[in-house]
Write a protein that holds these residues in place. Structure first.
Motif, PDB file in Angstrom:
ATOM      1  N   ARG A  77       0.823  -1.205   0.000  1.00 53.52           N
ATOM      2  CA  ARG A  77       0.000   0.000   0.000  1.00 53.52           C
ATOM      3  C   ARG A  77       0.861   1.261   0.000  1.00 53.52           C
ATOM      4  N   MET A  81       1.505   1.254  -8.090  1.00 52.77           N
ATOM      5  CA  MET A  81       2.019   0.662  -9.318  1.00 52.77           C
ATOM      6  C   MET A  81       1.080   0.967 -10.483  1.00 52.77           C
ATOM      7  N   ASN A  87      -5.244  -1.934 -16.308  1.00 54.83           N
ATOM      8  CA  ASN A  87      -5.867  -2.797 -15.294  1.00 54.83           C
ATOM      9  C   ASN A  87      -6.838  -2.057 -14.386  1.00 54.83           C
ATOM     10  N   LEU A  88      -7.640  -1.169 -14.972  1.00 54.10           N
ATOM     11  CA  LEU A  88      -8.700  -0.557 -14.166  1.00 54.10           C
ATOM     12  C   LEU A  88      -9.767  -1.617 -13.904  1.00 54.10           C
ATOM     13  N   PHE A  89     -10.589  -1.376 -12.862  1.00 54.32           N
ATOM     14  CA  PHE A  89     -11.631  -2.337 -12.518  1.00 54.32           C
ATOM     15  C   PHE A  89     -12.881  -2.028 -13.351  1.00 54.32           C
ATOM     16  N   LEU A 100     -11.918   3.009  -3.874  1.00 52.70           N
ATOM     17  CA  LEU A 100     -12.095   1.689  -3.248  1.00 52.70           C
ATOM     18  C   LEU A 100     -10.986   1.317  -2.254  1.00 52.70           C
ATOM     19  N   ALA A 101      -9.746   1.354  -2.732  1.00 50.88           N
ATOM     20  CA  ALA A 101      -8.655   0.873  -1.879  1.00 50.88           C
ATOM     21  C   ALA A 101      -8.490   1.717  -0.614  1.00 50.88           C
ATOM     22  N   ARG A 149      -5.593   6.352  -9.181  1.00 51.57           N
ATOM     23  CA  ARG A 149      -5.951   5.247  -8.283  1.00 51.57           C
ATOM     24  C   ARG A 149      -4.764   4.881  -7.381  1.00 51.57           C
ATOM     25  N   ALA A 150      -3.578   4.827  -7.978  1.00 52.45           N
ATOM     26  CA  ALA A 150      -2.393   4.489  -7.177  1.00 52.45           C
ATOM     27  C   ALA A 150      -2.085   5.609  -6.186  1.00 52.45           C
ATOM     28  N   MET A 153      -3.780   6.074  -2.552  1.00 52.09           N
ATOM     29  CA  MET A 153      -3.292   5.382  -1.357  1.00 52.09           C
ATOM     30  C   MET A 153      -2.195   6.193  -0.664  1.00 52.09           C
TER      31      MET A 153
END
Ligand SMILES: Nc1ncnc2c1ncn2[C@@H]1O[C@H](COP(=O)(O)OP(=O)(O)OP(=O)(O)O)[C@@H](O)[C@H]1O
Ligand SMILES: [Mg+2]
Lengths: 240, 222
Positions: A77, A81, A87-89, A100-101, A149-150, A153
């Motif tokens: 976390r 990366m 690699n999106l959801f 989300l994370a 997204r990365a 975190m």
């Protein structure tokens, strides 16, 4: 910030990394270049333990993360990366992809996670797309969401594996611009890339990998402009 | 002997009651099968060796033996072990649920394995644990893909549930048999019974393809 000592990785009997010693200092941008199959992705994926090294040590923020009993989830976390194929959801909206994370890993409240997500979307220049689904976006936009997204975190370092290789040429610039902005803010970054312009302009250091080893490293002007190693010369002769 | 379909109105109430039982059996069995199948399907792709092996044995045993034998094991066999009878309905949904679980497990496993590895890698790189990755990322995507095969499993159960007529449960087929003892018209009655099965499976298969289209339309399946 990140240090590897004698890092080795085999897949079955095939050793792919033959002992990598590398140091990535805080706030440094390190670009990794090298021919296809030289082990760049494997090296990067070892850093956040997506691949388990066969031998050697990796230190992250002073901690030996290859030691037995280390909680890999806690390490990962702290290292964002970004992948070549985004690699999106696909089942989540852009906003949820980002929020989300932090919600489930960092236990941030929904409101706070979404507010951070919106800030990040503004930062990567696609504030208007928060309720879109990934497949409704262009490749460049998807990769910018993946970066956001990365970043959500709040990682200490970011790893990029050929973030622009899957993009149409006209979209490469928008992604590199986001990465440049990150570098300027002082983010610690390890970037596998064939974008020599980016390396020259943004990298503090370039690592040249060949056949599972770092064969040359130094400031971009030196490694890319005046390489010493014959294999670096041969490689650069091809890509430039 | 000429065909006589004039008996149909008189036998319909009994047959429809049987059809209701058939649907109940199939719904409850597939629901049980879905719970078992999801857990077993996930176990089959887990890192845990022991879980994997146990799940594999369960799936192989169930798929390699006839449902009728499984039903007899529960209905006739189990009572000798536990010392009291198993009610037919309980025996039926247990045997069918456990049976369905093995087939659903394979559907779930295939669904999970059809999700790109990059999804797992992206989730893990964000610090999600492997069970959080399954819960929030992989299973929701796999679920959309398993709806069509799950519908087919439901259709299979609806048809296979006719086996329970041998343990005197009043399903559609059994009701038909009962009606025949009254009317002595096996050809007409079995024709109507077959048509009722056909209508039920046809409606379900239409529902399945409708849901498939619906999911494609929102762009969440590729
Ligand atoms: N999961 C794996 N299983 C087996 N072999 C692998 C695996 N991943 C990588 N390899 C092998 O390791 C070697 C290095 O691969 P890697 O992807 O690290 O190279 P790379 O420098 O990133 O290449 P590219 O520029 O093509 O991305 C290759 O020979 C590859 O076939
Ligand atoms: Mg690579």
């Amino acid at each position: 910030m990140i240090k590897t000592v004698g890092l080795r990785k085999s897949f079955g009997h095939n050793e792919v990394l033959h002992g990598i010693d590398a140091t990535i200092n805080p706030h440094e941008v390190v670009v990794v270049v090298g021919p296809s199959g030289s082990g760049k992705s494997t090296f990067l994926r070892c850093l956040n333990l997506l691949e388990k090294p066969t031998a050697g040590e990796i230190y992250f923020d002073g901690q030996l993360i290859t030691a037995p009993g280390v909680n890999v989830n806690e390490i990962r976390r702290e290292m964002g990366m970004v992948f070549q194929s985004f690699n999106l959801f696909p089942h989540l909206t852009v906003l949820d992809n980002i929020a989300l994370a932090p919600k489930i890993v960092r236990h941030v409240s929904k409101d706070e996670a979404e507010e951070t997500a919106r800030d990040l979307l503004r930062k990567v220049g696609i504030a208007d797309k928060e309720s879109a689904y990934p497949q409704e976006l262009s490749g460049g936009q998807q990769q910018r969401v993946a970066i956001a997204r990365a970043l959500a975190m709040k990682p200490m370092a970011m790893l990029f594996d050929e973030p622009t290789s899957a993009l149409d040429p006209e979209m490469i610039g928008e992604v590199l611009d986001v990465m440049k902005a990150l570098a300027v803010e002082g983010m610690t970054m390890v970037v596998v890339s064939h974008e020599m312009g980016f390396a020259r302009e943004v990298a503090d250091r370039v690592l040249f990998m060949d056949a599972g080893l770092i064969v040359e490293e130094g400031p971009p002007a030196q490694v890319l402009g005046d390489p010493k190693n014959p294999r670096t010369k041969a490689f650069l002769g091809k890509v430039l | 002997m000429a065909l006589d379909f004039s008996i149909i109105p008189g036998i319909m109430p009994a047959l429809l009651a049987g059809a209701k039982m058939t649907i109940e059996l199939a719904v409850i069995s597939v629901a049980i099968g879905f719970v078992i199948g999801s857990l077993v399907g996930i176990a089959r792709v887990s890192q845990n060796r022991a879980l994997k092996v146990i799940a594999g044995i369960y799936v192989d045993f169930i798929r390699g033996t006839p449902l009728l034998v499984q039903l007899f094991l529960v209905y006739f066999g189990l009572p000798t072990l536990i010392g009291r009878p198993v009610p037919p309905f309980i025996a039926a949904i247990s045997a069918m649920g456990i049976n369905s679980g093995a087939y659903v497990a394979e559907i779930v496993r295939a669904g999970i394995q059809s999700i790109d590895r990059g999804q797992t890698e992206a989730a893990r790189s964000l610090g999600l644990t492997s069970s959080q990755t399954m819960q929030y990322i992989i299973f929701p995507q796999a679920f959309r893909r398993i709806i069509p095969p799950l519908g087919n499993e439901f259709i299979a159960m609806l048809k296979d549930s006719s086996l329970v007529s041998v343990i005197a449960l009043e399903d559609l087929l059994r009701k038909g048999q009962v009606v025949i003892t009254r009317t002595f018209r096996p050809f007409e009655v079995y024709t109507v019974v077959a048509l009722i099965y056909l209508v039920m499976t046809f409606v379900i298969s239409k529902l399945v393809s409708w849901s498939e289209r619906k999911l494609k339309a929102v762009g969440q399946i590729d």
